[in-house]
Design a protein around this motif. Structure first.
Motif, PDB file in Angstrom:
ATOM      1  N   SER A 177      -3.099   1.749   1.097  1.00 27.17           N
ATOM      2  CA  SER A 177      -4.142   2.761   1.074  1.00 27.17           C
ATOM      3  C   SER A 177      -4.039   3.618   0.360  1.00 27.17           C
ATOM      4  CB  SER A 177      -2.936   3.485   2.142  1.00 27.17           C
ATOM      5  OG  SER A 177      -1.198   3.732   1.530  1.00 27.17           O
TER       6      SER A 177
ATOM      7  N   THR B 193      -6.690   6.790  -0.637  1.00 28.41           N
ATOM      8  CA  THR B 193      -6.360   7.248   1.180  1.00 28.41           C
ATOM      9  C   THR B 193      -4.884   8.677   0.318  1.00 28.41           C
ATOM     10  OG1 THR B 193      -6.760   6.543   2.448  1.00 28.41           O
ATOM     11  CG2 THR B 193      -5.525   8.018   3.538  1.00 28.41           C
TER      12      THR B 193
ATOM     13  N   ARG C  68      -6.305  10.731  -2.377  1.00 30.62           N
ATOM     14  CA  ARG C  68      -6.738  11.660  -2.647  1.00 30.62           C
ATOM     15  C   ARG C  68      -6.157  12.609  -1.555  1.00 30.62           C
ATOM     16  NH1 ARG C  68     -12.137  11.016   0.195  1.00 30.62           N
ATOM     17  NH2 ARG C  68     -12.568  12.569  -0.926  1.00 30.62           N
TER      18      ARG C  68
ATOM     19  N   TRP D 292       2.252   2.268  17.078  1.00 30.01           N
ATOM     20  CA  TRP D 292       2.050   3.638  18.810  1.00 30.01           C
ATOM     21  C   TRP D 292       2.777   3.297  19.918  1.00 30.01           C
ATOM     22  CZ3 TRP D 292       0.191   8.170  17.344  1.00 30.01           C
ATOM     23  CH2 TRP D 292      -0.562   9.027  16.641  1.00 30.01           C
TER      24      TRP D 292
ATOM     25  N   ARG E  42       2.708  11.052  13.113  1.00 26.10           N
ATOM     26  CA  ARG E  42       1.536  10.430  12.640  1.00 26.10           C
ATOM     27  C   ARG E  42       0.299  11.389  12.539  1.00 26.10           C
ATOM     28  NH1 ARG E  42       0.622   3.964  14.391  1.00 26.10           N
ATOM     29  NH2 ARG E  42      -0.430   4.447  12.858  1.00 26.10           N
TER      30      ARG E  42
ATOM     31  N   GLY F  41      -0.706  11.395   8.356  1.00 25.09           N
ATOM     32  CA  GLY F  41      -1.299  10.045   8.540  1.00 25.09           C
ATOM     33  C   GLY F  41      -1.868   9.624   6.987  1.00 25.09           C
TER      34      GLY F  41
ATOM     35  N   ASN G 246       0.371   2.222   2.844  1.00 23.30           N
ATOM     36  CA  ASN G 246      -0.469   0.496   3.976  1.00 23.30           C
ATOM     37  C   ASN G 246      -0.102  -0.095   3.112  1.00 23.30           C
ATOM     38  OD1 ASN G 246      -1.290  -0.903   6.054  1.00 23.30           O
ATOM     39  ND2 ASN G 246      -2.114   1.270   7.019  1.00 23.30           N
TER      40      ASN G 246
ATOM     41  N   ARG H 129       5.799  -0.882   7.299  1.00 20.86           N
ATOM     42  CA  ARG H 129       6.199  -0.672   8.148  1.00 20.86           C
ATOM     43  C   ARG H 129       6.013  -1.930   8.802  1.00 20.86           C
ATOM     44  NH1 ARG H 129       0.401   0.447  10.883  1.00 20.86           N
ATOM     45  NH2 ARG H 129       2.047   1.980  12.001  1.00 20.86           N
TER      46      ARG H 129
ATOM     47  N   GLU I 105      -0.185  -9.895  14.461  1.00 18.14           N
ATOM     48  CA  GLU I 105       0.352  -8.677  13.787  1.00 18.14           C
ATOM     49  C   GLU I 105      -0.746  -7.521  14.819  1.00 18.14           C
ATOM     50  OE1 GLU I 105       2.957  -8.590  11.489  1.00 18.14           O
ATOM     51  OE2 GLU I 105       2.899 -10.252  11.170  1.00 18.14           O
ATOM     52  N   PRO I 106       0.046  -6.481  14.598  1.00 17.45           N
ATOM     53  CA  PRO I 106      -0.358  -4.959  15.171  1.00 17.45           C
ATOM     54  C   PRO I 106      -1.062  -5.041  14.215  1.00 17.45           C
ATOM     55  CG  PRO I 106       1.709  -4.808  14.164  1.00 17.45           C
ATOM     56  CD  PRO I 106       1.370  -6.045  14.046  1.00 17.45           C
TER      57      PRO I 106
ATOM     58  N   GLU J  61      -4.014  -1.063  13.979  1.00 13.32           N
ATOM     59  CA  GLU J  61      -3.903   0.313  14.370  1.00 13.32           C
ATOM     60  C   GLU J  61      -5.228   0.732  14.337  1.00 13.32           C
ATOM     61  OE1 GLU J  61       0.404   1.158  15.587  1.00 13.32           O
ATOM     62  OE2 GLU J  61      -0.236   1.638  13.942  1.00 13.32           O
TER      63      GLU J  61
ATOM     64  N   ARG K  85      -5.884   3.990  16.680  1.00 13.53           N
ATOM     65  CA  ARG K  85      -5.751   4.930  17.073  1.00 13.53           C
ATOM     66  C   ARG K  85      -5.878   6.264  16.253  1.00 13.53           C
ATOM     67  NH1 ARG K  85      -1.408   6.713  21.356  1.00 13.53           N
ATOM     68  NH2 ARG K  85      -1.669   4.700  21.571  1.00 13.53           N
TER      69      ARG K  85
ATOM     70  N   TYR L  97      -7.206  10.607  16.152  1.00 13.67           N
ATOM     71  CA  TYR L  97      -6.834  12.121  16.329  1.00 13.67           C
ATOM     72  C   TYR L  97      -7.386  13.327  16.158  1.00 13.67           C
ATOM     73  CZ  TYR L  97      -2.363  11.214  19.134  1.00 13.67           C
ATOM     74  OH  TYR L  97      -1.320  10.259  19.954  1.00 13.67           O
TER      75      TYR L  97
ATOM     76  N   LYS M  11      -4.930  20.021  11.717  1.00 10.53           N
ATOM     77  CA  LYS M  11      -3.996  20.255  11.852  1.00 10.53           C
ATOM     78  C   LYS M  11      -3.679  21.237  11.248  1.00 10.53           C
ATOM     79  CE  LYS M  11      -5.038  15.150  13.032  1.00 10.53           C
ATOM     80  NZ  LYS M  11      -6.680  15.132  13.181  1.00 10.53           N
TER      81      LYS M  11
ATOM     82  N   LEU N 219      -0.337  19.121  20.455  1.00  8.70           N
ATOM     83  CA  LEU N 219      -0.608  17.944  20.905  1.00  8.70           C
ATOM     84  C   LEU N 219      -1.976  17.605  21.581  1.00  8.70           C
ATOM     85  CD1 LEU N 219       2.541  15.842  21.047  1.00  8.70           C
ATOM     86  CD2 LEU N 219       0.037  15.155  19.441  1.00  8.70           C
TER      87      LEU N 219
ATOM     88  N   GLN O 299      -5.558  18.226  20.022  1.00  6.50           N
ATOM     89  CA  GLN O 299      -5.659  16.933  19.748  1.00  6.50           C
ATOM     90  C   GLN O 299      -6.898  16.078  20.785  1.00  6.50           C
ATOM     91  OE1 GLN O 299      -5.356  15.841  15.781  1.00  6.50           O
ATOM     92  NE2 GLN O 299      -4.762  18.609  16.918  1.00  6.50           N
TER      93      GLN O 299
ATOM     94  N   ILE P 271      -4.377  -3.844   5.325  1.00  9.07           N
ATOM     95  CA  ILE P 271      -4.123  -2.603   5.836  1.00  9.07           C
ATOM     96  C   ILE P 271      -4.123  -2.819   7.612  1.00  9.07           C
ATOM     97  CG2 ILE P 271      -5.458  -0.282   7.003  1.00  9.07           C
ATOM     98  CD1 ILE P 271      -6.811  -0.474   3.884  1.00  9.07           C
ATOM     99  N   ASN P 272      -2.991  -1.480   7.955  1.00 10.15           N
ATOM    100  CA  ASN P 272      -2.924  -1.592   9.304  1.00 10.15           C
ATOM    101  C   ASN P 272      -2.849  -0.154  10.193  1.00 10.15           C
ATOM    102  OD1 ASN P 272      -0.348  -0.774   8.679  1.00 10.15           O
ATOM    103  ND2 ASN P 272       0.370  -2.979   8.891  1.00 10.15           N
ATOM    104  N   ALA P 273      -3.605   0.236   9.913  1.00 10.66           N
ATOM    105  CA  ALA P 273      -3.563   1.536  10.592  1.00 10.66           C
ATOM    106  C   ALA P 273      -4.830   1.989   9.857  1.00 10.66           C
ATOM    107  CB  ALA P 273      -2.430   2.355  10.369  1.00 10.66           C
TER     108      ALA P 273
ATOM    109  N   GLU Q 249      -5.866   4.793   9.535  1.00 13.75           N
ATOM    110  CA  GLU Q 249      -5.429   6.383   8.954  1.00 13.75           C
ATOM    111  C   GLU Q 249      -5.639   6.073   7.294  1.00 13.75           C
ATOM    112  OE1 GLU Q 249      -3.403   5.986  12.157  1.00 13.75           O
ATOM    113  OE2 GLU Q 249      -1.687   6.173  11.137  1.00 13.75           O
ATOM    114  N   SER Q 250      -4.993   5.100   7.031  1.00  9.26           N
ATOM    115  CA  SER Q 250      -4.954   4.377   5.697  1.00  9.26           C
ATOM    116  C   SER Q 250      -6.164   3.555   4.659  1.00  9.26           C
ATOM    117  CB  SER Q 250      -4.062   3.472   5.605  1.00  9.26           C
ATOM    118  OG  SER Q 250      -2.396   3.371   5.909  1.00  9.26           O
TER     119      SER Q 250
ATOM    120  N   ARG R 213      -9.435   6.566   5.810  1.00 15.68           N
ATOM    121  CA  ARG R 213      -9.852   6.876   6.094  1.00 15.68           C
ATOM    122  C   ARG R 213     -10.200   7.962   3.887  1.00 15.68           C
ATOM    123  NH1 ARG R 213      -7.546   8.892  10.562  1.00 15.68           N
ATOM    124  NH2 ARG R 213      -9.458   7.674  11.294  1.00 15.68           N
ATOM    125  N   GLY R 214     -10.629   7.514   4.257  1.00 14.08           N
ATOM    126  CA  GLY R 214     -11.198   8.793   2.795  1.00 14.08           C
ATOM    127  C   GLY R 214     -10.900   7.723   1.441  1.00 14.08           C
TER     128      GLY R 214
END
Lengths: 339, 507
Positions: free
Chosen positions: A196, A199, A202, A247, A263, A267, A272, A291, B132-133, B135, B137, B139, B143, B163, B166, B472-474, B476-477, B479-480
């Protein structure tokens, strides 16, 4: 780490690191010691690496612009065959010139961060390896035990020591790039790779941190500084941000709202990728796994001592009969506070 | 003089050995491209009426039909193409604006196709999403920069109020605004059901909300556009979020026009206009003549729903998109939707669709960067729209800086659409862009919803595979995370705007 603050010789961590010789390849080794400068407890101790004597001449004026010089001296070293062409290593005990702050609301620590970053980013051949109080980082290109010998580390006494042996894959092996990475009191050693990175980098930029070295360790250090020092979050909360629970786990938690908040809001600070990291500052040491625990991390306690390492062997080398040894769960921080 | 004749765009090839003159094609074609002569007992075709929707070809029980592009060719000319000539011929005979449907079909560079993704090797293990998980998800909503409990605040209330502001999505893919009117009620129902099942959102467009669809409100973005059709208190309360539509990628700077013949009794109720009258959406909102007016509307809507729902603003990607988006965030929007050059439409002047706006990839990049530079990025979510064809496009958009994407055309293709670009005629054989009951009953909302859910599931699985490959497992990691992108065949200025390095360059 000795949680009572009793100091012990650097020789302990040298032995622990030497037992993990196979984990590094001689392209980076380093140590951080806390409590090593009791005579200068209130001064910022800067460890600076200069590529050339000219680099020192060029950089010193900008240091003196921002700091009162209490003392300066070369860091004592010994010549050994394994360490070829070392840079000049210098240390300064400094007090910030508070009148040089950007504004009256700039915190002292932010002033240090800004001025350290300014020098490090210019890349004029000067690199500030550490900038905290009563602590110092000793690092370079070589195996950890060689770097320790070079810096005469066994002559220092501290209450908290961290060490690292590097096997670089992303950035070349150079003296500044070895771990620990330091800023203010922080020192961070890290085994892993942060996917990550883009991310996180930045995200940090939003808060004024410029990641100049393209190393994961730099990013981790700044995140600790941002979350713990600036946002005043405790280490267990910081851990839940850097190695956020899944989650599915959050759904089952009593403090579900809180973790959803973390999160959603933090985030971009999630680290990661595989890592085992030990971050330390003057009052605490934190060990943390990613994690889903893709890197090894073992912790042990013996009386008031806390040990965290990649391998149990490193702990048993210096503490043969610990009271308790355990492998922390993914994302579960091991925190040792100075009493 | 001899009038210019327009060469038919398609040729209907009927294999007479297979054709049994069953008349299926004749009965189904809303464009009357297939004719039946009862005396001769023969089915024939009229090429000039064919729009290339392939409905007859799909339904022909004996496989006798093939629709081909007309091989008739004019003299090759790089400047005066067949399309250029045809447009002039058409306009000189009608004196009108050329209309079209769907997104830009001109060969502008698709930057997504010049971006490549990263994968882990050795030092960071790739992650297997089947074991493996993984993710996705997401939001949506503004924020705060940090966790901060001020004096006098109760921590639980701070968390609760955050919350509730969101929207949680199970996958970063939403269904774009498509109004009831531009598409059929069955198409709208398909989208609504699918959004509910897949844990994402659908969008009313400017069509208002049909009474049957109120139960789908928790998965709905209600749009407030310049015509204000169907906007009332209950409508605003019904959705999970409110979107003020300023512009649309297919027609930046242009309003909308739903012809009176499409305003059926049902649509008249939903849009709150008399049956059979044209529904005209003005180009600007007549109460928004600058950013401060937009701010007032944002807060008027927030007041209307007592600050319990995020309010966002949708704009077309135009030259100045970054400062505009920044202004919108400062005006209080909780999310910003950027619709790019290739965004779709039910009807637009072709000259506008084909020549106005900028590609979405560049827009995402500059908006994300600008918001970060101004410390505004957390204040609002960024949703990208316009021409997302597959899961790789989605991943690249997120890596460039988008929080989520809207898909319109891809969703319609899942419902049968063949992108014939004739939505504005109201004769859609697939039962999508039409209000003709004979045609709309062809689209079964249950089956439509299942196909849409399948599509989202498939893309989500693929996104997980790509993330896992990157270690990467989410989401948000990613994003950008432009470090995960590399460019091939782009100019230095393109790469600078996209914030990506050329392929071959390490970290």
């Amino acid at each position: 780490m000795n949680r009572e603050g009793k100091t012990f010789s650097g020789e302990v961590i040298i032995r622990a690191m030497a037992s993990m010789h196979e984990r590094s390849n001689g392209l980076g080794g380093g140590f951080a010691g806390y409590g090593i400068y009791p005579d200068h407890m209130d001064d910022y101790a800067f460890h600076v690496l200069y590529e050339t004597p000219e680099a020192r001449k060029q950089s010193e004026p900008s240091l003196e612009e921002n700091y009162h010089l209490v003392k300066e001296e070369p860091i004592p070293t010994r010549q050994i065959d394994a360490v070829q062409n070392p840079p000049l290593v210098w240390r300064y005990f400094l007090r910030p010139r508070m009148e040089r702050r950007i504004s009256s609301v700039e915190a002292e620590e932010d002033f240090i961060v800004r001025t350290v970053m300014e020098i490090n980013q210019k890349k004029t051949g000067a690199f500030i390896a550490s900038s905290g109080k009563n602590m110092g980082i000793f690092k370079g290109v070589g195996y950890p035990e060689e770097i320790a010998e070079f810096f005469r580390l066994e002559e220092y006494r501290g209450y908290l020591w961290t060490g690292h042996g590097r096997f670089p894959t992303n950035t070349p092996g150079w003296w500044g790039g070895a771990h620990p990475f330091g800023l203010l009191d922080w020192s961070v050693v890290h085994n892993g790779e942060i996917s990550s990175y883009g991310t996180n980098r930045r995200y940090l930029k939003n808060f004024g941190y410029d990641c100049a070295f393209y190393t994961d360790t730099e990013v981790i250090t700044y995140l600790f500084d941002l979350l713990h020092r600036k946002h005043q979050l405790d280490f267990p909360v910081v851990a839940k941000i850097l190695a956020a629970p899944l989650w599915d786990e959050i759904e089952r938690m009593e403090e579900k709202d809180f973790h959803q908040f973390l999160r959603a809001v933090y985030g971009s600070a999630l680290l990661n990728g595989p890592f085992a990291v030990i971050a330390a500052h003057n009052r605490a040491m934190v060990g943390l796994n990613d994690r889903i625990k893709l890197r090894p991390l073992v912790a042990a306690e013996w009386q008031e001592n806390l040990y965290i390492a990649s391998e149990e062997s490193a702990i048993r080398e210096v503490c043969p009969d610990p009271d308790r040894v355990w492998a922390p769960e993914a994302g579960e921080p091991v925190v040792g506070y100075l009493r | 003089m001899a009038k210019g004749k327009i060469t038919p765009e398609f040729k209907i090839i009927r294999d007479m050995e297979k054709c049994v003159s069953c008349q299926v094609c004749h009965r189904v074609c809303s464009n009357d491209a297939h004719l039946y002569d009862p005396d001769a007992g023969e089915v024939t075709s009229e090429d000039s009426r064919c729009v290339g929707c392939h409905f007859c070809e799909t339904l022909c029980p004996t496989g006798a039909l093939t629709i081909r592009r007309n091989p008739s060719e004019i003299k090759l000319n790089a400047l005066w193409s067949g399309r250029a000539l045809e447009d002039i011929t058409r306009q000189s005979s009608t004196g009108g604006v050329l209309l079209t449907g769907m997104g830009n079909d001109r060969p502008f560079p698709v930057y997504f196709d010049h971006l490549l993704l990263n994968a882990s090797q050795v030092t960071n293990p790739s992650i297997d999403p089947l074991r493996e998980p993984m993710e996705l998800r997401t939001y949506l909503g503004g924020k705060p920069d940090r966790l901060e409990i001020k004096e006098g605040q109760k921590p639980e209330e701070v968390l609760k109020s955050f919350l509730s502001s969101q929207i949680s999505l199970e996958t970063p893919i939403l269904f774009s605004a498509m109004s009831y009117g531009s598409i059929s009620l069955n198409a709208v129902k398909s989208l609504a059901k699918a959004a509910r099942e897949a844990g994402t959102l659908w969008n009313t467009g400017e069509g208002g909300l049909h009474p049957d669809l109120y139960p789908f409100g928790p998965h709905l973005v209600v749009q407030v556009a310049s015509g204000r059709f169907g906007v009332h208190q209950e409508y605003l309360e019904a959705g999970a979020a409110i979107e003020i539509k300023i512009g649309q990628g297919a027609k930046p700077g242009i309003g909308g026009h739903l012809p009176g013949e499409k305003v059926t009794e049902q649509i008249s109720r939903t849009r709150m206009i008399p049956e059979g009258t044209d529904a005209l959406s003005p180009a600007p909102h007549h109460d928004i003549y600058s950013i401060e007016d937009l701010k007032q509307l944002i807060f008027a809507l927030k007041e209307a729903v007592r600050y319990r729902k995020p309010v966002g603003v949708k704009i077309a990607a135009v030259h100045n998109v970054a400062p505009i988006a920044s202004g919108i965030v400062r005006a209080g929007a909780d999310f910003v939707v950027i619709d790019g050059l290739r965004g779709g439409t039910g009807a637009a002047p072709r000259v506008i669709r084909d020549h106005v706006g900028i590609p979405i990839e560049l827009a995402i990049s500059v908006v994300d960067q600008r918001l970060r530079e101004e410390g505004q990025r957390n204040r609002a979510s960024l949703i990208a729209a316009g021409g997302f064809r597959n899961s790789a496009d989605v991943v690249k958009a997120v890596a460039l800086g988008a929080d989520a994407v809207y898909v319109g055309t891809a969703a319609l293709v899942a419902l049968g659409c063949h992108v014939c670009q004739k939505c504005y005629t109201g004769k859609c054989n697939w039962g999508i862009a039409t209000q003709d009951p004979y045609l709309t009953k062809r689209l079964n909302p249950e089956i439509g919803a299942r196909r849409l859910v399948n599509l989202l599931r498939a893309w989500s699985l693929e996104i997980k595979e790509m993330l896992g490959g990157m270690g990467i497992n989410a989401l948000e990691s990613l994003r950008g995370n432009r470090e995960q992108l590399r460019a091939v065949g782009l100019a230095e200025t393109d790469m600078k705007i996209l914030g990506v390095k050329p392929a071959g360059e390490a970290w």
